[in-house]
Structure formats: C-alpha cells, structure tokens
Scaffold this motif. Structure first.
Motif, PDB file in Angstrom:
ATOM      1  N   ILE A  21       4.499  19.595   3.617  1.00  0.00           N
ATOM      2  CA  ILE A  21       3.399  19.506   2.658  1.00  0.00           C
ATOM      3  C   ILE A  21       3.908  19.753   1.239  1.00  0.00           C
ATOM      4  N   LYS A  22       4.803  20.730   1.082  1.00  0.00           N
ATOM      5  CA  LYS A  22       5.327  21.017  -0.259  1.00  0.00           C
ATOM      6  C   LYS A  22       6.107  19.835  -0.822  1.00  0.00           C
ATOM      7  N   ASP A  23       6.865  19.145   0.027  1.00  0.00           N
ATOM      8  CA  ASP A  23       7.589  17.967  -0.445  1.00  0.00           C
ATOM      9  C   ASP A  23       6.640  16.821  -0.775  1.00  0.00           C
ATOM     10  N   ALA A  24       5.550  16.699  -0.006  1.00  0.00           N
ATOM     11  CA  ALA A  24       4.604  15.604  -0.235  1.00  0.00           C
ATOM     12  C   ALA A  24       3.734  15.859  -1.469  1.00  0.00           C
ATOM     13  N   VAL A  25       3.232  17.083  -1.629  1.00  0.00           N
ATOM     14  CA  VAL A  25       2.318  17.391  -2.727  1.00  0.00           C
ATOM     15  C   VAL A  25       3.090  17.571  -4.023  1.00  0.00           C
ATOM     16  N   SER A  26       4.105  18.389  -3.983  1.00  0.00           N
ATOM     17  CA  SER A  26       5.047  18.533  -5.088  1.00  0.00           C
ATOM     18  C   SER A  26       4.412  18.992  -6.402  1.00  0.00           C
ATOM     19  N   ARG A  27       3.619  20.041  -6.370  1.00  0.00           N
ATOM     20  CA  ARG A  27       3.088  20.630  -7.603  1.00  0.00           C
ATOM     21  C   ARG A  27       4.157  21.521  -8.231  1.00  0.00           C
ATOM     22  N   PRO A  28       4.310  21.474  -9.542  1.00  0.00           N
ATOM     23  CA  PRO A  28       5.324  22.344 -10.164  1.00  0.00           C
ATOM     24  C   PRO A  28       4.880  23.804 -10.226  1.00  0.00           C
ATOM     25  N   ARG A  29       5.847  24.688 -10.088  1.00  0.00           N
ATOM     26  CA  ARG A  29       5.601  26.118 -10.225  1.00  0.00           C
ATOM     27  C   ARG A  29       5.404  26.454 -11.703  1.00  0.00           C
ATOM     28  N   PRO A  30       4.837  27.647 -11.986  1.00  0.00           N
ATOM     29  CA  PRO A  30       4.628  28.017 -13.394  1.00  0.00           C
ATOM     30  C   PRO A  30       5.905  28.038 -14.233  1.00  0.00           C
ATOM     31  N   GLY A  31       7.034  28.384 -13.649  1.00  0.00           N
ATOM     32  CA  GLY A  31       8.292  28.434 -14.391  1.00  0.00           C
ATOM     33  C   GLY A  31       9.081  27.146 -14.344  1.00  0.00           C
ATOM     34  N   PHE A  32       8.420  26.035 -14.042  1.00  0.00           N
ATOM     35  CA  PHE A  32       9.132  24.763 -13.891  1.00  0.00           C
ATOM     36  C   PHE A  32       9.818  24.323 -15.178  1.00  0.00           C
ATOM     37  N   PHE A  33       9.181  24.557 -16.325  1.00  0.00           N
ATOM     38  CA  PHE A  33       9.777  24.156 -17.601  1.00  0.00           C
ATOM     39  C   PHE A  33      11.161  24.764 -17.766  1.00  0.00           C
ATOM     40  N   TRP A  34      11.307  26.036 -17.418  1.00  0.00           N
ATOM     41  CA  TRP A  34      12.599  26.713 -17.595  1.00  0.00           C
ATOM     42  C   TRP A  34      13.615  26.269 -16.557  1.00  0.00           C
ATOM     43  N   ARG A  35      13.156  25.757 -15.414  1.00  0.00           N
ATOM     44  CA  ARG A  35      14.082  25.194 -14.428  1.00  0.00           C
ATOM     45  C   ARG A  35      14.614  23.847 -14.913  1.00  0.00           C
ATOM     46  N   CYS A  36      13.744  23.072 -15.547  1.00  0.00           N
ATOM     47  CA  CYS A  36      14.124  21.740 -16.017  1.00  0.00           C
ATOM     48  C   CYS A  36      14.907  21.801 -17.336  1.00  0.00           C
ATOM     49  N   PHE A  37      14.541  22.755 -18.188  1.00  0.00           N
ATOM     50  CA  PHE A  37      15.192  22.916 -19.486  1.00  0.00           C
ATOM     51  C   PHE A  37      15.670  24.357 -19.638  1.00  0.00           C
ATOM     52  N   PRO A  38      16.835  24.693 -19.068  1.00  0.00           N
ATOM     53  CA  PRO A  38      17.308  26.079 -19.089  1.00  0.00           C
ATOM     54  C   PRO A  38      17.500  26.650 -20.492  1.00  0.00           C
ATOM     55  N   ASP A  39      17.808  25.804 -21.462  1.00  0.00           N
ATOM     56  CA  ASP A  39      18.015  26.308 -22.822  1.00  0.00           C
ATOM     57  C   ASP A  39      16.719  26.326 -23.639  1.00  0.00           C
ATOM     58  N   GLY A  40      15.610  25.859 -23.041  1.00  0.00           N
ATOM     59  CA  GLY A  40      14.322  25.905 -23.716  1.00  0.00           C
ATOM     60  C   GLY A  40      14.008  24.696 -24.580  1.00  0.00           C
ATOM     61  N   ARG A  41      14.880  23.696 -24.589  1.00  0.00           N
ATOM     62  CA  ARG A  41      14.646  22.494 -25.402  1.00  0.00           C
ATOM     63  C   ARG A  41      14.554  21.273 -24.495  1.00  0.00           C
ATOM     64  N   GLY A  42      13.531  20.468 -24.702  1.00  0.00           N
ATOM     65  CA  GLY A  42      13.378  19.227 -23.958  1.00  0.00           C
ATOM     66  C   GLY A  42      14.148  18.098 -24.618  1.00  0.00           C
ATOM     67  N   PHE A  43      14.617  17.156 -23.816  1.00  0.00           N
ATOM     68  CA  PHE A  43      15.353  16.008 -24.330  1.00  0.00           C
ATOM     69  C   PHE A  43      14.560  14.740 -24.047  1.00  0.00           C
ATOM     70  N   PHE A  44      14.312  13.954 -25.094  1.00  0.00           N
ATOM     71  CA  PHE A  44      13.547  12.725 -24.976  1.00  0.00           C
ATOM     72  C   PHE A  44      14.483  11.533 -24.971  1.00  0.00           C
ATOM     73  N   ASP A  45      14.322  10.656 -23.967  1.00  0.00           N
ATOM     74  CA  ASP A  45      15.118   9.439 -23.868  1.00  0.00           C
ATOM     75  C   ASP A  45      14.348   8.308 -24.559  1.00  0.00           C
ATOM     76  N   ASN A  46      14.897   7.795 -25.633  1.00  0.00           N
ATOM     77  CA  ASN A  46      14.229   6.743 -26.395  1.00  0.00           C
ATOM     78  C   ASN A  46      14.178   5.417 -25.654  1.00  0.00           C
ATOM     79  N   VAL A  47      15.113   5.189 -24.750  1.00  0.00           N
ATOM     80  CA  VAL A  47      15.130   3.932 -23.999  1.00  0.00           C
ATOM     81  C   VAL A  47      14.031   3.936 -22.932  1.00  0.00           C
ATOM     82  N   LYS A  48      13.987   5.004 -22.125  1.00  0.00           N
ATOM     83  CA  LYS A  48      12.988   5.099 -21.056  1.00  0.00           C
ATOM     84  C   LYS A  48      11.638   5.606 -21.560  1.00  0.00           C
ATOM     85  N   LYS A  49      11.615   6.138 -22.759  1.00  0.00           N
ATOM     86  CA  LYS A  49      10.398   6.738 -23.336  1.00  0.00           C
ATOM     87  C   LYS A  49       9.858   7.845 -22.441  1.00  0.00           C
ATOM     88  N   ASP A  50      10.774   8.705 -22.019  1.00  0.00           N
ATOM     89  CA  ASP A  50      10.411   9.787 -21.118  1.00  0.00           C
ATOM     90  C   ASP A  50      11.281  11.008 -21.411  1.00  0.00           C
TER      91      ASP A  50
END
Length: 85
Positions: free
Chosen positions: A22-51
């Motif tokens: 169920i966790k793999d199917a639903v896949s809701r992010p945890r509250p600390g997901f931002f820090w897992r994805c961006f350990p240094d606290g800065r997000g990176f935007f890809d101009n080609v993919k626009k994501d």
C-alpha cells in the motif's frame, strides 16, 4: 499457546507485506520529504523539463514517500478480526 504465537507471527508477516504494498502504491510524502530530496535546503529547477530535480539519495527519497498507512493500525485491525469472530 502455539496457535496464538503462530497467528501472531502470521499477522505480522501479512501486515508487513500489505503495508509495504500500500505504501508503494499510495506513495504520500512524509513531512520531512523536502530535506530528503534537497539535503542542502535548495531546490534545483531543470529548464529543459520545466520541473524540480531531486538531488537526494534515491533510497532515502523512496523511503520518504512511505508515510501511509501505519503498520500498528493494520496489526490491530488484523488481530481484532481474528479474535472477535
């Protein structure tokens, strides 16, 4: 006594499998997901993919999506269902 222990072990096994599926199917992010994805606290935007690009460790990011459901609740429902009838 042996039947109760066997039932409990089976309950834990089934609950673990169901919870992970169920966790793999639903896949809701945890509250600390931002820090897992961006350990240094800065997000990176890809101009080609626009994501936004996630730069965290892939395994850590995958675990960050597993917030639902709580396995303790599933165990309690399973035990309630096996004891009550």
């Amino acid at each position: 006594m042996v039947k109760a222990v066997t039932c409990l072990l089976f309950c834990v096994l089934v609950t673990g499998v169901i919870t992970d599926a169920i966790k793999d199917a639903v896949s809701r992010p945890r509250p600390g997901f931002f820090w897992r994805c961006f350990p240094d606290g800065r997000g990176f935007f890809d101009n080609v993919k626009k994501d936004v690009l996630c730069i965290g460790d892939k395994d850590v990011v995958k675990e960050g999506h597993k917030s639902f459901p709580n396995p303790k609740r599933l165990v309690s429902f399973y035990l309630f269902g096996s004891v009550v009838p």
